[in-house]
Design a protein around this motif. Sequence first.
Motif, PDB file in Angstrom:
ATOM      1  N   THR A  21      -4.183  -2.757   3.789  1.00 25.73           N
ATOM      2  CA  THR A  21      -3.484  -3.748   4.603  1.00 25.73           C
ATOM      3  C   THR A  21      -2.277  -4.308   3.852  1.00 25.73           C
ATOM      4  O   THR A  21      -2.202  -4.207   2.614  1.00 25.73           O
TER       5      THR A  21
ATOM      6  N   PRO B 182      -9.339  -0.959   3.533  1.00 28.03           N
ATOM      7  CA  PRO B 182      -8.093  -0.465   4.107  1.00 28.03           C
ATOM      8  C   PRO B 182      -6.856  -1.011   3.405  1.00 28.03           C
ATOM      9  O   PRO B 182      -6.901  -2.104   2.822  1.00 28.03           O
TER      10      PRO B 182
ATOM     11  N   ASP C 144      -2.816   1.171   6.334  1.00 32.47           N
ATOM     12  CA  ASP C 144      -3.246   0.431   7.526  1.00 32.47           C
ATOM     13  C   ASP C 144      -2.112   0.284   8.544  1.00 32.47           C
ATOM     14  O   ASP C 144      -0.957   0.050   8.173  1.00 32.47           O
TER      15      ASP C 144
END
Length: 248
Positions: A39, A37, A81
């Motif tokens: 992030t 993801p 994210d």
Amino acid sequence: MQIFGVDIGGSGIKGAPVDLDKGDLAQERFKVLTPQPATPDGVADGVREVVSHYGWTGPVGLTFPGVVTGGSTIRTAANVDKGWIDTDARALFTERLGGLPTTIVNDADAAGVAEVNFGAGRDRKGTVILLTFGTGIGSALFIDGALVPNTELGHLELGGHDAEKRASSKAKDDHELTWEHWAHRVQKYLAHVEMLFSPELFIIGGGVSRKSEKFLHFIEGIKAEIVPAQLQNNAGIVGAAMHAAKDN
């Protein structure tokens, strides 16, 4: 004058030094894949890798695929994210880049500013809308050359869905659409945006701008002029650097 620009997307993070006098890349761009993801920490590491590739030590302008308020705070994160929401992005990137001065701007707004100053929207009056077709659909709205920031027109409802879920470049790939079939979806989306804003010009940006000959001729019934972005997929990098130059 050169400033470093970084364009953060849902699938890739790309950057290069930008020649602000020419409105073009000063060196060939370098790209890494956006972590999944996506992030804040993962993306910040990717940005550091791109900037470090050049040994850059000056100001860095960055784009972000979402709403950016106050020059730093992330408010939306449709294709990255959700941990980004309410993140102080400027502080994060400045820290990760070892204290280099950074600025943050919405990705489509950055691309639009580059196109209006150096590309397909240069010297165009009235309402001009740039739309970037990629992982999602980004938008930049200009009135007589002045930006109306953070419009997020890719999230207009189209057929009961977010427009970008139906008409983005990712949607074309995910649903294995032909260029003609995808162009008809884009046409419906453009007609909806045209009904709301009555622009004089649509600029089609993102990676598909390099392949405009494959689909633009299928789009019919739109009153506004439709043209591909002249800076193509480098517009975000150039616009990010332009934004940083105003701040440094």
